[in-house]
Design an enzyme around this catalytic site. Sequence first.
Site, PDB file in Angstrom:
ATOM      1  N   ILE A  17       1.869  63.990 126.420  1.00 39.62           N
ATOM      2  CA  ILE A  17       2.897  63.009 127.091  1.00 39.62           C
ATOM      3  C   ILE A  17       2.651  62.026 127.783  1.00 39.62           C
ATOM      4  N   PHE A  85       2.658  65.269 135.339  1.00 39.37           N
ATOM      5  CA  PHE A  85       2.320  65.827 134.005  1.00 39.37           C
ATOM      6  C   PHE A  85       1.377  66.716 134.226  1.00 39.37           C
ATOM      7  N   THR A 104      -4.008  75.272 137.714  1.00 38.48           N
ATOM      8  CA  THR A 104      -3.567  73.877 137.610  1.00 38.48           C
ATOM      9  C   THR A 104      -2.221  73.804 138.077  1.00 38.48           C
ATOM     10  N   THR A 138       9.416  72.231 131.869  1.00 38.33           N
ATOM     11  CA  THR A 138       9.650  72.479 130.684  1.00 38.33           C
ATOM     12  C   THR A 138      10.947  73.533 130.663  1.00 38.33           C
ATOM     13  N   GLU A 140      10.830  76.369 129.136  1.00 40.09           N
ATOM     14  CA  GLU A 140      10.292  77.309 128.907  1.00 40.09           C
ATOM     15  C   GLU A 140      10.648  78.341 130.324  1.00 40.09           C
ATOM     16  N   TYR A 164       2.082  80.882 130.852  1.00 41.20           N
ATOM     17  CA  TYR A 164       2.246  79.466 130.915  1.00 41.20           C
ATOM     18  C   TYR A 164       3.883  79.187 131.680  1.00 41.20           C
ATOM     19  N   LEU A 204       2.361  73.475 117.310  1.00 45.11           N
ATOM     20  CA  LEU A 204       2.614  73.721 115.779  1.00 45.11           C
ATOM     21  C   LEU A 204       2.728  72.579 114.983  1.00 45.11           C
ATOM     22  N   TYR A 221       3.971  82.342 112.755  1.00 44.60           N
ATOM     23  CA  TYR A 221       3.960  83.578 113.810  1.00 44.60           C
ATOM     24  C   TYR A 221       5.186  84.367 113.467  1.00 44.60           C
ATOM     25  N   ARG A 228      13.287  76.259 118.169  1.00 45.73           N
ATOM     26  CA  ARG A 228      12.905  75.099 119.288  1.00 45.73           C
ATOM     27  C   ARG A 228      13.770  74.036 119.079  1.00 45.73           C
ATOM     28  N   ASN A 263      10.941  77.583 113.073  1.00 50.46           N
ATOM     29  CA  ASN A 263       9.688  77.209 112.716  1.00 50.46           C
ATOM     30  C   ASN A 263       9.598  76.857 111.281  1.00 50.46           C
ATOM     31  N   ARG A 296       3.202  86.043 118.347  1.00 52.28           N
ATOM     32  CA  ARG A 296       2.820  85.674 119.515  1.00 52.28           C
ATOM     33  C   ARG A 296       3.412  86.757 120.681  1.00 52.28           C
TER      34      ARG A 296
HETATM   35  P1  NAD Z   1      -1.381  68.299 127.495  1.00 54.36           P
HETATM   36  O1  NAD Z   1      -1.822  69.644 127.642  1.00 54.36           O
HETATM   37  O2  NAD Z   1      -1.483  67.614 126.318  1.00 54.36           O
HETATM   38  O3  NAD Z   1      -2.121  67.324 128.675  1.00 54.36           O
HETATM   39  C1  NAD Z   1      -2.154  67.715 129.964  1.00 54.36           C
HETATM   40  C2  NAD Z   1      -2.969  66.660 130.667  1.00 54.36           C
HETATM   41  O4  NAD Z   1      -3.400  67.154 131.960  1.00 54.36           O
HETATM   42  C3  NAD Z   1      -4.555  66.676 130.055  1.00 54.36           C
HETATM   43  O5  NAD Z   1      -4.847  65.244 130.060  1.00 54.36           O
HETATM   44  C4  NAD Z   1      -5.571  67.191 130.972  1.00 54.36           C
HETATM   45  O6  NAD Z   1      -6.637  66.744 130.947  1.00 54.36           O
HETATM   46  C5  NAD Z   1      -4.687  66.946 132.424  1.00 54.36           C
HETATM   47  N1  NAD Z   1      -5.242  68.026 133.279  1.00 54.36           N
HETATM   48  C6  NAD Z   1      -4.913  69.387 133.185  1.00 54.36           C
HETATM   49  N2  NAD Z   1      -5.363  69.954 134.340  1.00 54.36           N
HETATM   50  C7  NAD Z   1      -5.531  68.916 135.397  1.00 54.36           C
HETATM   51  C8  NAD Z   1      -6.083  69.032 136.580  1.00 54.36           C
HETATM   52  N3  NAD Z   1      -6.009  69.997 137.216  1.00 54.36           N
HETATM   53  N4  NAD Z   1      -6.081  67.693 137.078  1.00 54.36           N
HETATM   54  C9  NAD Z   1      -5.907  66.398 136.604  1.00 54.36           C
HETATM   55  N5  NAD Z   1      -5.619  66.507 135.317  1.00 54.36           N
HETATM   56  C10 NAD Z   1      -5.440  67.651 134.572  1.00 54.36           C
HETATM   57  O7  NAD Z   1       0.082  68.425 127.879  1.00 54.36           O
HETATM   58  P2  NAD Z   1       1.529  67.740 127.459  1.00 54.36           P
HETATM   59  O8  NAD Z   1       1.972  68.544 126.237  1.00 54.36           O
HETATM   60  O9  NAD Z   1       1.331  66.277 127.548  1.00 54.36           O
HETATM   61  O10 NAD Z   1       2.556  68.327 128.650  1.00 54.36           O
HETATM   62  C11 NAD Z   1       2.435  67.165 129.730  1.00 54.36           C
HETATM   63  C12 NAD Z   1       3.477  68.072 130.775  1.00 54.36           C
HETATM   64  O11 NAD Z   1       4.752  67.991 130.060  1.00 54.36           O
HETATM   65  C13 NAD Z   1       3.140  69.528 131.222  1.00 54.36           C
HETATM   66  O12 NAD Z   1       3.249  69.475 132.795  1.00 54.36           O
HETATM   67  C14 NAD Z   1       3.919  70.157 130.449  1.00 54.36           C
HETATM   68  O13 NAD Z   1       4.121  71.491 131.192  1.00 54.36           O
HETATM   69  C15 NAD Z   1       5.383  69.403 130.299  1.00 54.36           C
HETATM   70  N6  NAD Z   1       6.009  69.569 129.074  1.00 54.36           N
HETATM   71  C16 NAD Z   1       5.495  69.678 127.814  1.00 54.36           C
HETATM   72  C17 NAD Z   1       6.347  69.711 126.617  1.00 54.36           C
HETATM   73  C18 NAD Z   1       5.516  69.866 125.243  1.00 54.36           C
HETATM   74  O14 NAD Z   1       6.251  70.053 124.275  1.00 54.36           O
HETATM   75  N7  NAD Z   1       4.243  69.442 125.189  1.00 54.36           N
HETATM   76  C19 NAD Z   1       7.577  69.976 126.868  1.00 54.36           C
HETATM   77  C20 NAD Z   1       8.247  69.871 128.041  1.00 54.36           C
HETATM   78  C21 NAD Z   1       7.277  69.605 129.247  1.00 54.36           C
HETATM   79  O1  DAU Z   2       9.611  74.241 125.105  1.00 52.73           O
HETATM   80  C1  DAU Z   2       8.730  73.206 125.680  1.00 52.73           C
HETATM   81  C2  DAU Z   2       7.276  73.912 125.650  1.00 52.73           C
HETATM   82  O2  DAU Z   2       6.964  73.693 124.060  1.00 52.73           O
HETATM   83  C3  DAU Z   2       6.253  73.089 126.367  1.00 52.73           C
HETATM   84  O3  DAU Z   2       6.603  73.334 127.795  1.00 52.73           O
HETATM   85  C4  DAU Z   2       4.690  73.630 126.020  1.00 52.73           C
HETATM   86  O4  DAU Z   2       4.012  72.879 126.697  1.00 52.73           O
HETATM   87  C5  DAU Z   2       4.613  73.273 124.608  1.00 52.73           C
HETATM   88  O5  DAU Z   2       3.378  73.779 124.189  1.00 52.73           O
HETATM   89  C6  DAU Z   2       5.709  73.694 123.728  1.00 52.73           C
HETATM   90  O6  DAU Z   2       5.665  75.440 123.792  1.00 52.73           O
HETATM   91  P1  DAU Z   2       5.633  76.096 122.362  1.00 52.73           P
HETATM   92  O7  DAU Z   2       5.068  77.540 122.488  1.00 52.73           O
HETATM   93  O8  DAU Z   2       7.199  76.207 121.854  1.00 52.73           O
HETATM   94  O9  DAU Z   2       5.178  75.256 121.351  1.00 52.73           O
HETATM   95  P2  DAU Z   2       3.996  75.733 120.265  1.00 52.73           P
HETATM   96  O10 DAU Z   2       3.771  74.228 119.484  1.00 52.73           O
HETATM   97  O11 DAU Z   2       2.703  76.300 120.608  1.00 52.73           O
HETATM   98  O12 DAU Z   2       4.782  76.652 119.100  1.00 52.73           O
HETATM   99  C7  DAU Z   2       6.044  76.105 118.686  1.00 52.73           C
HETATM  100  C8  DAU Z   2       6.637  77.199 117.838  1.00 52.73           C
HETATM  101  O13 DAU Z   2       6.002  77.347 116.462  1.00 52.73           O
HETATM  102  C9  DAU Z   2       6.729  78.697 118.416  1.00 52.73           C
HETATM  103  O14 DAU Z   2       7.599  79.504 118.262  1.00 52.73           O
HETATM  104  C10 DAU Z   2       5.560  79.337 118.225  1.00 52.73           C
HETATM  105  C11 DAU Z   2       5.103  78.978 116.722  1.00 52.73           C
HETATM  106  N1  DAU Z   2       3.872  78.718 116.287  1.00 52.73           N
HETATM  107  C12 DAU Z   2       2.922  78.178 116.964  1.00 52.73           C
HETATM  108  C13 DAU Z   2       1.573  77.871 116.452  1.00 52.73           C
HETATM  109  C14 DAU Z   2       0.457  77.149 117.167  1.00 52.73           C
HETATM  110  C15 DAU Z   2       3.464  79.253 114.858  1.00 52.73           C
HETATM  111  O15 DAU Z   2       4.345  79.879 114.307  1.00 52.73           O
HETATM  112  N2  DAU Z   2       2.224  78.900 114.670  1.00 52.73           N
HETATM  113  C16 DAU Z   2       0.999  78.471 115.238  1.00 52.73           C
HETATM  114  O16 DAU Z   2       0.239  78.417 115.006  1.00 52.73           O
END
Ligand code: NAD
Ligand code: DAU
Length: 362
Positions: A17, A85, A104, A138, A140, A164, A204, A221, A228, A263, A296
């Site tokens: 992100i 982020f 972190t 998030t 979550e 998490y 996913l 899973y 979601r 899913n 999970r």
């Molecule tokens: P990501 O795992 O893709 O990226 C995380 C980034 O943070 C990476 O570039 C990593 O190198 C950096 N990082 C980790 N630890 C660090 C540290 N100690 N110091 C400096 N940099 C560090 O994560 P993402 O999916 O892009 O999520 C970004 C943010 O958004 C997170 O805070 C996450 O909780 C939140 N978020 C994610 C989602 C989602 O669906 N992915 C949804 C809602 C909120």
């Molecule tokens: O809701 C926001 C969150 O969404 C963020 O805060 C997290 O950083 C982000 O990783 C995401 O969390 P989820 O656990 O919902 O995402 P994930 O992609 O890991 O899984 C999405 C759904 O799919 C969840 O119900 C688990 C399921 N899953 C996931 C994987 C990796 C499967 O069924 N099979 C898989 O292999």
Amino acid sequence: MTNKKDSILVTGGAGFIGSNFVLTWLKESGSPVINLDSLTYAGNRNNLKSLDRDPRHIFVHGDIADNALVGGLLREHRPKAIVHFAAESHVDRSIVGPDAFIQTNVFGTFSLLQTARAFYAELSEEEQETFRFLHVSTDEVYGSLGPDDPAFSEATAYAPNSPYAASKAASDHLVRAYFHTYGLPVLTTNCSNNYGPYQFPEKLIPLMILNSFEGKPLPVYGDGKNVRDWLFVEDHCSAIRAVLDRGRLGETYNIGGSSERTNIDVVTTICDLLDELAPSKTIGSRRNLISYVKDRPGHDRRYAIDARKIKQELGWEPAERFESGIRKTVEWYLAHQEWVENVRSGAYHRWIETNYAERVAQ
Ligand code: NAD
Ligand code: DAU
């Protein structure tokens, strides 16, 4: 040194992100970005390759918990905002090894708040007026919904179920406390599941796209009926810009796409898109690759966001529908095989082995 009035400090801007945010920020606003990222397995400088010659992007390799480094950056560039982020973000990894999540997400955020607070205290009154600390969190933190429960609102009680989610909840509480106790001008966003370009293929959607493309099993899973609420990543970025621009200090804003999907719906949609965009006689129908595997632990059943507050107060709405966003995302992964190969290192293969070895087909 960047233009003092305009720059922002982004943490975790080489992740999924964060990199989308940096790219869209520079396109939309033009003001400089100092991008602090420790480049964990999830951080990828290739996400920012298009900025290699852009003087508005200053990449700094470092940890948010390094107070001397962060304090130095703040004093050198005097950014008008910190957009935070950086985090460990994958639920399954938090189950296998929670330590890095506490380090972190909790301690790192605490350190960043401390450094930001010291910097804020040194600002002039005029600079303090406009300074912002935006914490990206998030949905979550709210736990799990039943099928008929109302969607998460900003008033929903916190009930995190994974390490998490608990670590993010802890960070949200610290951010809130720094507003009430020290007057740090904070904003918090709680967003639902993002998808789109540059997402690491442990999550996913990218995992299913790549496995489908290659004719590998698609590990769903449990019963695949977990829900979601999906949001295209650029819509998350536009919401963050809106909150940064006009959000009320100390407030939290829920962000979501009103796109609840099970899913199994998401996975079959991806299968059908791959059959259409990359048909393969050898693989046949990708739906045949679906394999139900061990669930999970503590798997949240349903997430759904009530995004009325951000819509009513800030006028934000998502621009992308799930059907068009998922098509764009599949097309992006098919067109970026080199990016995919670069992220799939030995460590990636070891993670896939660790996470799926014991999840045999059911
Ligand atoms: P990501 O795992 O893709 O990226 C995380 C980034 O943070 C990476 O570039 C990593 O190198 C950096 N990082 C980790 N630890 C660090 C540290 N100690 N110091 C400096 N940099 C560090 O994560 P993402 O999916 O892009 O999520 C970004 C943010 O958004 C997170 O805070 C996450 O909780 C939140 N978020 C994610 C989602 C989602 O669906 N992915 C949804 C809602 C909120
Ligand atoms: O809701 C926001 C969150 O969404 C963020 O805060 C997290 O950083 C982000 O990783 C995401 O969390 P989820 O656990 O919902 O995402 P994930 O992609 O890991 O899984 C999405 C759904 O799919 C969840 O119900 C688990 C399921 N899953 C996931 C994987 C990796 C499967 O069924 N099979 C898989 O292999």
